[in-house]
Design a protein around this motif. Structure first.
Motif, mmCIF file in Angstrom:
data_model
loop_
_atom_site.group_PDB
_atom_site.id
_atom_site.type_symbol
_atom_site.label_atom_id
_atom_site.label_comp_id
_atom_site.label_asym_id
_atom_site.label_seq_id
_atom_site.Cartn_x
_atom_site.Cartn_y
_atom_site.Cartn_z
ATOM 1 N N PHE A 1 0.855 -1.185 0.000
ATOM 2 C CA PHE A 1 0.000 0.000 0.000
ATOM 3 C C PHE A 1 0.886 1.229 0.000
ATOM 4 O O PHE A 1 2.082 1.161 0.303
ATOM 5 C CB PHE A 1 -0.965 0.013 1.190
ATOM 6 C CG PHE A 1 -0.299 0.030 2.532
ATOM 7 C CD1 PHE A 1 -0.022 1.228 3.167
ATOM 8 C CD2 PHE A 1 0.036 -1.145 3.169
ATOM 9 C CE1 PHE A 1 0.586 1.249 4.401
ATOM 10 C CE2 PHE A 1 0.643 -1.135 4.413
ATOM 11 C CZ PHE A 1 0.920 0.065 5.024
ATOM 12 N N ARG A 2 0.284 2.366 -0.344
ATOM 13 C CA ARG A 2 1.053 3.598 -0.370
ATOM 14 C C ARG A 2 0.178 4.754 0.109
ATOM 15 O O ARG A 2 -1.047 4.706 -0.027
ATOM 16 C CB ARG A 2 1.620 3.885 -1.761
ATOM 17 C CG ARG A 2 0.577 4.097 -2.814
ATOM 18 C CD ARG A 2 1.221 4.166 -4.198
ATOM 19 N NE ARG A 2 0.181 4.185 -5.197
ATOM 20 C CZ ARG A 2 -0.118 5.241 -5.939
ATOM 21 N NH1 ARG A 2 0.576 6.356 -5.835
ATOM 22 N NH2 ARG A 2 -1.084 5.182 -6.823
ATOM 23 N N VAL A 3 0.803 5.757 0.639
ATOM 24 C CA VAL A 3 0.109 6.954 1.098
ATOM 25 C C VAL A 3 -0.006 7.892 -0.095
ATOM 26 O O VAL A 3 0.997 8.257 -0.709
ATOM 27 C CB VAL A 3 0.882 7.627 2.256
ATOM 28 C CG1 VAL A 3 0.195 8.904 2.690
ATOM 29 C CG2 VAL A 3 1.026 6.660 3.416
ATOM 30 N N VAL A 4 -1.240 8.260 -0.447
ATOM 31 C CA VAL A 4 -1.432 9.109 -1.626
ATOM 32 C C VAL A 4 -1.670 10.569 -1.251
ATOM 33 O O VAL A 4 -1.610 11.440 -2.117
ATOM 34 C CB VAL A 4 -2.593 8.594 -2.499
ATOM 35 C CG1 VAL A 4 -2.258 7.238 -3.078
ATOM 36 C CG2 VAL A 4 -3.883 8.538 -1.710
ATOM 37 N N ARG A 5 -1.945 10.833 0.019
ATOM 38 C CA ARG A 5 -2.156 12.221 0.426
ATOM 39 C C ARG A 5 -1.713 12.390 1.870
ATOM 40 O O ARG A 5 -1.981 11.547 2.711
ATOM 41 C CB ARG A 5 -3.627 12.584 0.303
ATOM 42 C CG ARG A 5 -3.910 14.036 0.637
ATOM 43 C CD ARG A 5 -5.343 14.384 0.484
ATOM 44 N NE ARG A 5 -5.679 14.355 -0.935
ATOM 45 C CZ ARG A 5 -6.903 14.463 -1.406
ATOM 46 N NH1 ARG A 5 -7.917 14.580 -0.584
ATOM 47 N NH2 ARG A 5 -7.140 14.437 -2.698
ATOM 48 N N GLY A 6 -1.049 13.471 2.160
ATOM 49 C CA GLY A 6 -0.611 13.754 3.514
ATOM 50 C C GLY A 6 0.758 13.169 3.810
ATOM 51 O O GLY A 6 1.367 12.475 2.991
ATOM 52 N N VAL A 7 1.240 13.467 5.002
ATOM 53 C CA VAL A 7 2.537 12.981 5.446
ATOM 54 C C VAL A 7 2.334 12.352 6.827
ATOM 55 O O VAL A 7 2.392 13.040 7.842
ATOM 56 C CB VAL A 7 3.576 14.135 5.511
ATOM 57 C CG1 VAL A 7 4.928 13.589 5.931
ATOM 58 C CG2 VAL A 7 3.660 14.852 4.187
ATOM 59 N N PRO A 8 2.077 11.060 6.867
ATOM 60 C CA PRO A 8 1.835 10.423 8.167
ATOM 61 C C PRO A 8 3.126 10.283 8.973
ATOM 62 O O PRO A 8 4.212 10.154 8.416
ATOM 63 C CB PRO A 8 1.285 9.052 7.787
ATOM 64 C CG PRO A 8 1.843 8.783 6.439
ATOM 65 C CD PRO A 8 1.963 10.116 5.765
ATOM 66 N N THR A 9 2.972 10.296 10.280
ATOM 67 C CA THR A 9 4.120 10.076 11.164
ATOM 68 C C THR A 9 4.404 8.580 11.233
ATOM 69 O O THR A 9 3.608 7.753 10.770
ATOM 70 C CB THR A 9 3.824 10.608 12.578
ATOM 71 O OG1 THR A 9 2.750 9.832 13.130
ATOM 72 C CG2 THR A 9 3.470 12.079 12.568
ATOM 73 N N ALA A 10 5.517 8.246 11.827
ATOM 74 C CA ALA A 10 5.870 6.828 11.978
ATOM 75 C C ALA A 10 4.831 6.113 12.834
ATOM 76 O O ALA A 10 4.480 4.960 12.563
ATOM 77 C CB ALA A 10 7.257 6.694 12.587
ATOM 78 N N GLU A 11 4.309 6.793 13.865
ATOM 79 C CA GLU A 11 3.292 6.186 14.736
ATOM 80 C C GLU A 11 1.996 5.930 13.973
ATOM 81 O O GLU A 11 1.339 4.911 14.155
ATOM 82 C CB GLU A 11 3.020 7.085 15.951
ATOM 83 C CG GLU A 11 4.171 7.168 16.928
ATOM 84 C CD GLU A 11 5.227 8.199 16.522
ATOM 85 O OE1 GLU A 11 4.984 8.996 15.592
ATOM 86 O OE2 GLU A 11 6.299 8.196 17.147
ATOM 87 N N GLU A 12 1.616 6.868 13.107
ATOM 88 C CA GLU A 12 0.393 6.691 12.319
ATOM 89 C C GLU A 12 0.534 5.528 11.339
ATOM 90 O O GLU A 12 -0.390 4.731 11.165
ATOM 91 C CB GLU A 12 0.065 7.976 11.564
ATOM 92 C CG GLU A 12 -0.379 9.107 12.478
ATOM 93 C CD GLU A 12 -0.500 10.437 11.767
ATOM 94 O OE1 GLU A 12 -1.295 11.265 12.232
ATOM 95 O OE2 GLU A 12 0.191 10.659 10.751
ATOM 96 N N LEU A 13 1.692 5.413 10.700
ATOM 97 C CA LEU A 13 1.927 4.288 9.792
ATOM 98 C C LEU A 13 1.932 2.968 10.555
ATOM 99 O O LEU A 13 1.394 1.964 10.077
ATOM 100 C CB LEU A 13 3.240 4.466 9.032
ATOM 101 C CG LEU A 13 3.213 5.451 7.876
ATOM 102 C CD1 LEU A 13 4.607 5.601 7.283
ATOM 103 C CD2 LEU A 13 2.225 5.030 6.816
ATOM 104 N N ALA A 14 2.525 2.961 11.744
ATOM 105 C CA ALA A 14 2.546 1.739 12.552
ATOM 106 C C ALA A 14 1.131 1.338 12.944
ATOM 107 O O ALA A 14 0.785 0.154 12.919
ATOM 108 C CB ALA A 14 3.407 1.941 13.791
ATOM 109 N N ALA A 15 0.287 2.297 13.298
ATOM 110 C CA ALA A 15 -1.100 2.001 13.653
ATOM 111 C C ALA A 15 -1.854 1.452 12.445
ATOM 112 O O ALA A 15 -2.642 0.508 12.567
ATOM 113 C CB ALA A 15 -1.783 3.256 14.177
#
Length: 65
Positions: A8-22
């Protein structure tokens, strides 16, 4: 899908490492098959109070003989 292609990939925004881990944790949890609950066993004490298959409470009031 190749081994180098991301799942998967993030198409909008800049998530933090914690958000990606969640997000990864939620996806992993949802993708696992649900485990069947372990069958529960009834104690001998509880079984002793239950009617038997030979008519049970319906035949309990009939005369015995």
């Amino acid at each position: 899908m190749s081994a180098e292609e991301p799942l998967f990939r993030v198409v909008r925004g800049v998530p933090t490492a914690e958000e990606l881990a969640a997000l990864v944790g939620a996806i992993i949890t949802r993708s696992r098959p649900a485990a069947a609950p372990a069958p529960t066993t009834t104690s001998a004490w509880a079984r002793s109070g239950r009617p038997v298959a030979s008519g049970g409470w319906r035949t309990s009031g009939l005369p015995r003989g």
